[in-house]
Design a protein around this motif. Structure first.
Motif, short mmCIF file in Angstrom:
data_model
loop_
_atom_site.label_atom_id
_atom_site.label_comp_id
_atom_site.label_asym_id
_atom_site.label_seq_id
_atom_site.Cartn_x
_atom_site.Cartn_y
_atom_site.Cartn_z
N TYR A 88 0.82 -1.22 0.00
CA TYR A 88 0.00 0.00 0.00
C TYR A 88 0.85 1.27 0.00
CZ TYR A 88 -4.09 -2.92 0.86
OH TYR A 88 -5.10 -3.85 0.76
N LEU A 89 2.01 1.23 -0.65
CA LEU A 89 2.89 2.39 -0.76
C LEU A 89 3.06 2.77 -2.23
CD1 LEU A 89 5.65 1.38 1.81
CD2 LEU A 89 3.84 3.09 2.12
N CYS A 90 3.03 4.06 -2.52
CA CYS A 90 3.16 4.56 -3.89
C CYS A 90 4.52 4.15 -4.47
CB CYS A 90 3.00 6.07 -3.92
SG CYS A 90 3.25 6.80 -5.55
N ALA A 91 4.49 3.43 -5.58
CA ALA A 91 5.72 2.96 -6.21
C ALA A 91 6.50 4.12 -6.83
CB ALA A 91 5.38 1.93 -7.28
N TYR A 92 5.81 5.15 -7.31
CA TYR A 92 6.46 6.29 -7.94
C TYR A 92 7.18 7.15 -6.90
CZ TYR A 92 3.61 4.79 -11.87
OH TYR A 92 3.05 4.05 -12.87
#
Length: 175
Positions: A88-92
């Motif tokens: 649930y963490l933004c890959a970008y």
């Protein structure tokens, strides 16, 4: 005999004649209440929703099929796999060294550009709201996605790091 109702003010039980909503004591709230009702009615207007769904969202058969994909069990499963895989963490943001919680799953290469990759796990990444806006702007200028744009004959970029660098270089006014 005129129709009546109770005053809309909390804990006021006085009877008022319709079309009023507040008694004489609380009548100053009437205009605010009516304005709130009008705002709600505008946002729930059937004609607006119908126009949005038929003209903007489902403007072509391809777009209709694309949006229908997001309502399938296959998409729900893929989305959950990607969210758990990425914690649930933004890959970008992660590429930039930041940890930002996110719940949106994004196609690295847009479906409009590459419809065959819509269910490819390697083409899916978690994205936060601010990165999603930047990436959408970049996709519209690079790939030519979005309403009113023409698809560009460009090479698909699969590398998340390269996409992050490119999308952060495109600002709103460059579109």
């Amino acid at each position: 005999m005129p129709k009546t109702r109770r005053c809309h003010y909390p804990n006021c039980h006085k009877i008022v004649k319709q079309p009023d909503h507040y008694c004489q004591l609380h009548y100053e709230h009437e205009s605010e209440y009516l304005a709130k009702r009008q705002r709600w009615a505008r946002s729930h207007d059937k004609q607006y929703v119908h126009h949005y769904n038929t003209v903007t969202r489902n403007r072509t058969n391809d777009k209709r099929m694309q949006y229908n994909f997001y309502r399938t069990k296959q998409w729900s499963r893929l989305r959950q796999i990607v969210l758990e895989r990425g914690h649930y963490l933004c890959a970008y943001c992660k590429v930039q060294g930041k940890l930002t919680p996110a719940k949106t799953v994004d196609h690295i290469i847009p479906i409009e550009f590459s419809p065959n990759d819509k269910a490819n796990l390697a083409n899916l990444a978690i994205i936060c709201g601010s990165c999603h806006r930047l990436k959408t702007n970049w996709e519209q200028s690079y790939y030519g996605t979005g309403q009113g744009n023409r698809m560009q004959p460009v090479e698909a970029i699969r590398d998340l790091q390269a996409v992050t660098v490119l999308m952060n270089g495109v600002k709103r006014d460059e579109r």
